[in-house]
Design a protein around this motif. Structure first.
Motif, PDB file in Angstrom:
ATOM      1  N   GLU A 288       0.819  -1.214   0.000  1.00 17.45           N
ATOM      2  CA  GLU A 288       0.000   0.000   0.000  1.00 17.45           C
ATOM      3  C   GLU A 288       0.859   1.273   0.000  1.00 17.45           C
ATOM      4  OE1 GLU A 288      -3.370  -0.054  -0.248  1.00 17.45           O
ATOM      5  OE2 GLU A 288      -3.134  -2.227  -0.444  1.00 17.45           O
ATOM      6  N   VAL A 289       2.131   1.130   0.350  1.00 15.77           N
ATOM      7  CA  VAL A 289       3.046   2.275   0.325  1.00 15.77           C
ATOM      8  C   VAL A 289       3.391   2.665  -1.109  1.00 15.77           C
ATOM      9  CG1 VAL A 289       5.364   3.074   1.030  1.00 15.77           C
ATOM     10  CG2 VAL A 289       4.009   1.643   2.577  1.00 15.77           C
ATOM     11  N   ASP A 290       3.223   1.720  -2.033  1.00 15.79           N
ATOM     12  CA  ASP A 290       3.711   1.895  -3.408  1.00 15.79           C
ATOM     13  C   ASP A 290       3.222   3.178  -4.060  1.00 15.79           C
ATOM     14  OD1 ASP A 290       4.887   0.975  -5.973  1.00 15.79           O
ATOM     15  OD2 ASP A 290       2.791   0.781  -6.569  1.00 15.79           O
ATOM     16  N   LEU A 291       1.927   3.427  -4.046  1.00 16.15           N
ATOM     17  CA  LEU A 291       1.371   4.607  -4.711  1.00 16.15           C
ATOM     18  C   LEU A 291       1.978   5.893  -4.161  1.00 16.15           C
ATOM     19  CD1 LEU A 291      -0.742   5.890  -6.631  1.00 16.15           C
ATOM     20  CD2 LEU A 291      -2.369   5.798  -4.711  1.00 16.15           C
ATOM     21  N   HIS A 292       2.119   5.958  -2.853  1.00 18.92           N
ATOM     22  CA  HIS A 292       2.626   7.172  -2.207  1.00 18.92           C
ATOM     23  C   HIS A 292       4.141   7.296  -2.397  1.00 18.92           C
ATOM     24  CE1 HIS A 292      -1.385   7.282  -0.510  1.00 18.92           C
ATOM     25  NE2 HIS A 292      -1.201   6.037  -0.094  1.00 18.92           N
ATOM     26  N   TRP A 293       4.826   6.175  -2.471  1.00 14.86           N
ATOM     27  CA  TRP A 293       6.268   6.206  -2.732  1.00 14.86           C
ATOM     28  C   TRP A 293       6.540   6.736  -4.138  1.00 14.86           C
ATOM     29  CZ3 TRP A 293      10.536   6.090   0.028  1.00 14.86           C
ATOM     30  CH2 TRP A 293      11.750   5.824  -0.592  1.00 14.86           C
ATOM     31  N   ARG A 294       5.729   6.328  -5.098  1.00 18.91           N
ATOM     32  CA  ARG A 294       5.865   6.852  -6.458  1.00 18.91           C
ATOM     33  C   ARG A 294       5.630   8.363  -6.479  1.00 18.91           C
ATOM     34  NH1 ARG A 294       5.248   2.930 -10.738  1.00 18.91           N
ATOM     35  NH2 ARG A 294       4.982   0.825  -9.920  1.00 18.91           N
ATOM     36  N   GLY A 295       4.600   8.795  -5.748  1.00 17.90           N
ATOM     37  CA  GLY A 295       4.318  10.227  -5.675  1.00 17.90           C
ATOM     38  C   GLY A 295       5.425  10.999  -4.988  1.00 17.90           C
ATOM     39  N   TYR A 296       6.020  10.380  -3.986  1.00 14.77           N
ATOM     40  CA  TYR A 296       7.135  10.993  -3.254  1.00 14.77           C
ATOM     41  C   TYR A 296       8.322  11.242  -4.183  1.00 14.77           C
ATOM     42  CZ  TYR A 296      11.342  10.632  -0.249  1.00 14.77           C
ATOM     43  OH  TYR A 296      12.573  10.804   0.334  1.00 14.77           O
ATOM     44  N   ILE A 297       8.693  10.238  -4.965  1.00  7.84           N
ATOM     45  CA  ILE A 297       9.843  10.393  -5.865  1.00  7.84           C
ATOM     46  C   ILE A 297       9.536  11.393  -6.970  1.00  7.84           C
ATOM     47  CG2 ILE A 297      11.267   9.179  -7.570  1.00  7.84           C
ATOM     48  CD1 ILE A 297      11.234   6.761  -5.789  1.00  7.84           C
ATOM     49  N   GLN A 298       8.320  11.353  -7.504  1.00 13.35           N
ATOM     50  CA  GLN A 298       7.940  12.316  -8.545  1.00 13.35           C
ATOM     51  C   GLN A 298       7.972  13.742  -8.008  1.00 13.35           C
ATOM     52  OE1 GLN A 298       4.151  11.564 -10.383  1.00 13.35           O
ATOM     53  NE2 GLN A 298       4.121  13.517 -11.470  1.00 13.35           N
ATOM     54  N   SER A 299       7.482  13.938  -6.784  1.00 16.59           N
ATOM     55  CA  SER A 299       7.465  15.271  -6.190  1.00 16.59           C
ATOM     56  C   SER A 299       8.871  15.760  -5.873  1.00 16.59           C
ATOM     57  CB  SER A 299       6.607  15.267  -4.913  1.00 16.59           C
ATOM     58  OG  SER A 299       5.273  14.899  -5.211  1.00 16.59           O
ATOM     59  N   LEU A 300       9.744  14.849  -5.442  1.00 19.13           N
ATOM     60  CA  LEU A 300      11.144  15.218  -5.226  1.00 19.13           C
ATOM     61  C   LEU A 300      11.787  15.688  -6.528  1.00 19.13           C
ATOM     62  CD1 LEU A 300      12.905  12.630  -2.868  1.00 19.13           C
ATOM     63  CD2 LEU A 300      12.915  15.106  -2.637  1.00 19.13           C
ATOM     64  N   GLU A 302      10.245  17.002  -9.139  1.00 22.65           N
ATOM     65  CA  GLU A 302       9.683  18.297  -9.525  1.00 22.65           C
ATOM     66  C   GLU A 302      10.274  19.423  -8.688  1.00 22.65           C
ATOM     67  OE1 GLU A 302       5.538  17.627  -9.025  1.00 22.65           O
ATOM     68  OE2 GLU A 302       5.323  16.451 -10.879  1.00 22.65           O
ATOM     69  N   LEU A 303      10.423  19.191  -7.385  1.00 21.69           N
ATOM     70  CA  LEU A 303      11.021  20.216  -6.531  1.00 21.69           C
ATOM     71  C   LEU A 303      12.466  20.465  -6.923  1.00 21.69           C
ATOM     72  CD1 LEU A 303      10.869  22.125  -4.091  1.00 21.69           C
ATOM     73  CD2 LEU A 303      11.607  20.217  -2.670  1.00 21.69           C
ATOM     74  N   SER A 304      13.186  19.406  -7.245  1.00 23.37           N
ATOM     75  CA  SER A 304      14.588  19.559  -7.639  1.00 23.37           C
ATOM     76  C   SER A 304      14.716  20.468  -8.853  1.00 23.37           C
ATOM     77  CB  SER A 304      15.192  18.183  -7.937  1.00 23.37           C
ATOM     78  OG  SER A 304      16.531  18.297  -8.337  1.00 23.37           O
ATOM     79  N   ARG A 305      13.815  20.304  -9.811  1.00 23.90           N
ATOM     80  CA  ARG A 305      13.845  21.183 -10.983  1.00 23.90           C
ATOM     81  C   ARG A 305      13.518  22.624 -10.596  1.00 23.90           C
ATOM     82  NH1 ARG A 305      11.188  16.788 -13.808  1.00 23.90           N
ATOM     83  NH2 ARG A 305       9.188  17.845 -13.472  1.00 23.90           N
ATOM     84  N   ALA A 306      12.564  22.776  -9.688  1.00 24.94           N
ATOM     85  CA  ALA A 306      12.166  24.127  -9.279  1.00 24.94           C
ATOM     86  C   ALA A 306      13.252  24.834  -8.484  1.00 24.94           C
ATOM     87  CB  ALA A 306      10.881  24.056  -8.440  1.00 24.94           C
ATOM     88  N   MET A 307      14.158  24.075  -7.872  1.00 23.65           N
ATOM     89  CA  MET A 307      15.216  24.679  -7.061  1.00 23.65           C
ATOM     90  C   MET A 307      16.323  25.268  -7.914  1.00 23.65           C
ATOM     91  SD  MET A 307      15.318  21.754  -4.104  1.00 23.65           S
ATOM     92  CE  MET A 307      16.810  22.288  -3.285  1.00 23.65           C
ATOM     93  N   SER A 308      16.291  25.028  -9.217  1.00 17.90           N
ATOM     94  CA  SER A 308      17.255  25.653 -10.112  1.00 17.90           C
ATOM     95  C   SER A 308      16.732  27.028 -10.505  1.00 17.90           C
ATOM     96  CB  SER A 308      17.456  24.782 -11.355  1.00 17.90           C
ATOM     97  OG  SER A 308      17.898  23.503 -10.992  1.00 17.90           O
ATOM     98  N   GLY A 309      17.606  27.836 -11.105  1.00 15.96           N
ATOM     99  CA  GLY A 309      17.191  29.157 -11.529  1.00 15.96           C
ATOM    100  C   GLY A 309      17.629  30.232 -10.562  1.00 15.96           C
ATOM    101  N   PHE A 388      21.312  12.585  -8.355  1.00 10.67           N
ATOM    102  CA  PHE A 388      20.624  11.840  -7.297  1.00 10.67           C
ATOM    103  C   PHE A 388      19.226  11.424  -7.741  1.00 10.67           C
ATOM    104  CE2 PHE A 388      17.589  12.476  -3.691  1.00 10.67           C
ATOM    105  CZ  PHE A 388      17.797  11.244  -3.094  1.00 10.67           C
ATOM    106  N   ILE A 389      18.474  12.358  -8.303  1.00  7.59           N
ATOM    107  CA  ILE A 389      17.113  12.053  -8.731  1.00  7.59           C
ATOM    108  C   ILE A 389      17.111  10.996  -9.833  1.00  7.59           C
ATOM    109  CG2 ILE A 389      15.059  12.994  -9.864  1.00  7.59           C
ATOM    110  CD1 ILE A 389      15.276  13.752  -6.937  1.00  7.59           C
ATOM    111  N   SER A 390      18.074  11.060 -10.742  1.00  5.31           N
ATOM    112  CA  SER A 390      18.125  10.071 -11.826  1.00  5.31           C
ATOM    113  C   SER A 390      18.337   8.666 -11.272  1.00  5.31           C
ATOM    114  CB  SER A 390      19.235  10.433 -12.818  1.00  5.31           C
ATOM    115  OG  SER A 390      20.521  10.259 -12.246  1.00  5.31           O
ATOM    116  N   HIS A 391      19.110   8.531 -10.209  1.00  8.63           N
ATOM    117  CA  HIS A 391      19.300   7.223  -9.571  1.00  8.63           C
ATOM    118  C   HIS A 391      18.058   6.830  -8.762  1.00  8.63           C
ATOM    119  CE1 HIS A 391      23.602   7.996 -10.414  1.00  8.63           C
ATOM    120  NE2 HIS A 391      23.688   6.691 -10.449  1.00  8.63           N
ATOM    121  N   LEU A 392      17.476   7.791  -8.063  1.00 10.54           N
ATOM    122  CA  LEU A 392      16.313   7.494  -7.224  1.00 10.54           C
ATOM    123  C   LEU A 392      15.119   7.075  -8.079  1.00 10.54           C
ATOM    124  CD1 LEU A 392      15.255   7.512  -4.295  1.00 10.54           C
ATOM    125  CD2 LEU A 392      14.528   9.877  -4.675  1.00 10.54           C
TER     126      LEU A 392
END
Length: 574
Positions: A288-300, A302-309, A388-392
């Protein structure tokens, strides 16, 4: 007749002799192999293991019609070993993922700590070279400000708006004493306190404090959330590595892994379908953790991209000294008007004997440290996050496929080989194989799943919360201030040429800041004389103000090398 009777007698005798021979030809099988494995696994005293099979009437799980090599005490020890075995397999399967997250979390924290120290050095260098007469008094406000930056970044409940305002509040009496109304004596502590309280009404630094609040918030909050999310990732793995198995699951694990030993089948492995049913049943909550784990990695990601600039943390922190310089220039330009406002609110200055402590900041302090490290590597926080994100990303389906991974890689017999089905060694498993997740377990023929583990439910709730943070749904908005305008404070019109885009962390802010990311420069002097660097600041009326000696440009590039170089050996562990 006589011949027929004789032949019948011989035939009867032969059958009896054959029966007798069949009963005594094979002795009862030994439990020697079971004893060896029991001893090798150190499951308990060898004296408790039978040497020959016995009736297993006292067994509760590993029951059999045939004689058995197990006792009730052995069955209990086997059950403990079965749970420990699965815990070990779980920890082994997640070890690489856990290492990836934990070492990157430590590496990012180390880089942030060095980055804060560099930004503090830049700001202290500004005072020591361009405003040396106030450098000593500015030391405490600068140190306290960057201490607050670190506290916020690493999770302490402090407000960016509060500590930025506190910095400029504390700085104003120093600026008034040395820039706006300098004299042979210092202002008194009481008069300084009045200036500190009045700063927000007088606004001596124009809108620079508001700019700093906006930029610090937008740069620090995502980085703080990023670190918190990595720590939560480690917590999720630790939680699933140390599951509490239900009684029914424990019995099923025992039946799958050690009940064959009771029949002397110490080398047998469970059938794939049988293994999947048991492990999917025992790990139903984890699935049951699977769905939320996928969302966690996707959100990480997206945030990583937003932290650039323009609002990446290195850009904002390493240019904070530029904002401070803008604030001091603004105060100097509006000096007469500000002095009049101060006189109205605090009265004429109250003086005390002047002190001459000098500049205590050692700008050459890190020069020797820099020479210890190689100049060959070039790495930025942005690139590190991308790597890091590419490996995660490879672990997005980790929890959804965990049971299949355990059975396929560790536990089950290979296809086509005889395997254990819970009762005997067979060619194939004939029962239905259920899917993953709690709902699918209602049809599981091997394990009964009664409900959700509250510990797993709690970790899922934490994942949901951190996903909201990562997606910015809980971030305060900093759109109140137009960060591309310099306002009444004017701006430092300094540029560093070269190709640059938002991914490199140098999107233009319009305030003339250094457009720089944390990386090792191609040129690094053996010794930098900051007092020889000239900076020209443009005022609102178009005139220029020469503040020769501010000298932070070369120092910035010089000390940038140290930041990355210090972290390179640490990152090599990953």
């Amino acid at each position: 007749m006589g011949g027929k009777s004789l032949r019948l007698g011989f035939l009867t005798l032969a059958v009896l002799l054959l029966a007798a021979a069949s009963e005594g030809a094979e002795p009862p099988p030994s439990c020697e192999a079971v004893r060896k494995v029991f001893q090798l696994r150190r499951l308990g005293p060898l004296g408790g293991v039978p040497e020959l099979p016995r009736a297993g009437v006292d067994l509760q799980v590993c029951t059999s019609k045939n004689p058995t090599c197990c006792t009730k005490k052995m069955e209990e020890r086997y059950q403990t070993a079965a749970k420990q075995d699965i815990q070990q397999v779980l920890q082994t399967s997640s070890a690489t993922l856990k290492f990836l997250i934990s070492h990157n979390a430590a590496a990012f924290q180390e880089m942030f700590e060095i980055l804060i120290r560099l930004a503090e050095n830049y700001t202290s260098t500004l005072f020591c070279n361009a405003y040396r007469n106030m450098a000593a008094e500015a030391t405490v406000p600068v140190q306290e400000f960057f201490t607050d930056v670190g506290l916020f970044l690493f999770g302490t409940d402090v407000s960016t708006e509060e500590f930025v305002n506190r910095f400029f509040d504390t700085l104003f009496p120093v600026v008034y004493n040395h820039v706006l109304n300098p004299g042979p004596t210092d202002i008194s502590l009481e008069y300084g306190e009045c200036l500190r309280v009045a700063r927000r009404d007088i606004r001596p630094f124009g809108n620079i404090p508001e700019k700093a609040i906006g930029r610090m918030g937008r740069a620090l909050l995502p980085s703080r959330t990023f670190l918190q999310a990595l720590n939560l990732g480690i917590e999720v793995i630790n939680t699933t590595d140390h599951l509490h198995f239900s009684k029914d699951c424990s019995r099923a694990l025992l039946r799958m892994q050690y009940c064959p030993h009771c029949q002397g089948l110490t080398l047998s492995k469970p059938c794939m379908g049988y293994c999947l049913n048991i492990i999917r049943g025992c790990l139903a909550d984890v699935a049951e953790v699977d769905l939320h784990w996928r969302g966690y990695i996707q959100s990480l990601e997206e945030l990583s991209r937003a932290m650039s600039g323009a609002y990446n943390i290195e850009h904002v922190l390493l240019n904070f000294h530029s904002l401070v310089n803008d604030a001091l220039v603004q105060a100097r330009i509006n000096g007469p008007e500000l002095s009049e406002q101060v006189h109205k609110m605090c009265g004429p200055p109250v003086r005390k004997p002047k002190e001459f402590p000098g500049c205590s900041f050692d700008q050459n302090k890190d020069n020797q440290v820099l020479k210890m490290f190689s100049r060959d590597s070039e790495e930025t926080l942005t690139n590190r996050r991308k790597e890091f994100i590419s490996h995660l990303r490879l672990y997005r389906a980790f929890y959804g496929g965990l049971a299949d991974q355990l059975c396929g890689n560790e536990l089950a017999a290979a296809d086509g080989l005889p395997c254990w089905n819970g009762e005997d060694v067979v060619r194939s498993y004939t029962h239905r194989v259920v899917g993953s997740g709690i709902k699918a377990q209602s049809a599981n023929p091997e394990v009964k799943v009664k409900g959700t583990d509250p510990v797993i439910s709690q970790i899922i709730d934490k994942l949901k919360h951190v996903i909201q943070l990562l997606q910015g749904k809980s971030f305060p908005k900093y759109d109140k201030w137009d960060l591309q305008q310099t306002g009444s404070g004017g701006g430092v019109d300094e540029q560093i040429s070269g190709d640059c885009d938002d991914e490199d962390g140098c999107g233009g802010s319009g305030s003339g800041e250094f457009k720089r990311v944390l990386k090792i420069t191609d040129w690094m002097p053996d010794k930098t004389n900051l007092s020889d660097v000239k900076q020209i600041h443009q005022t609102n009326d178009g005139s220029t103000l020469d503040t020769t000696g501010a000298g932070c440009t070369a120092m910035a590039d010089y000390m940038t090398f140290m930041l990355i170089s210090l972290v390179i050996p640490f990152l090599s562990l990953w």
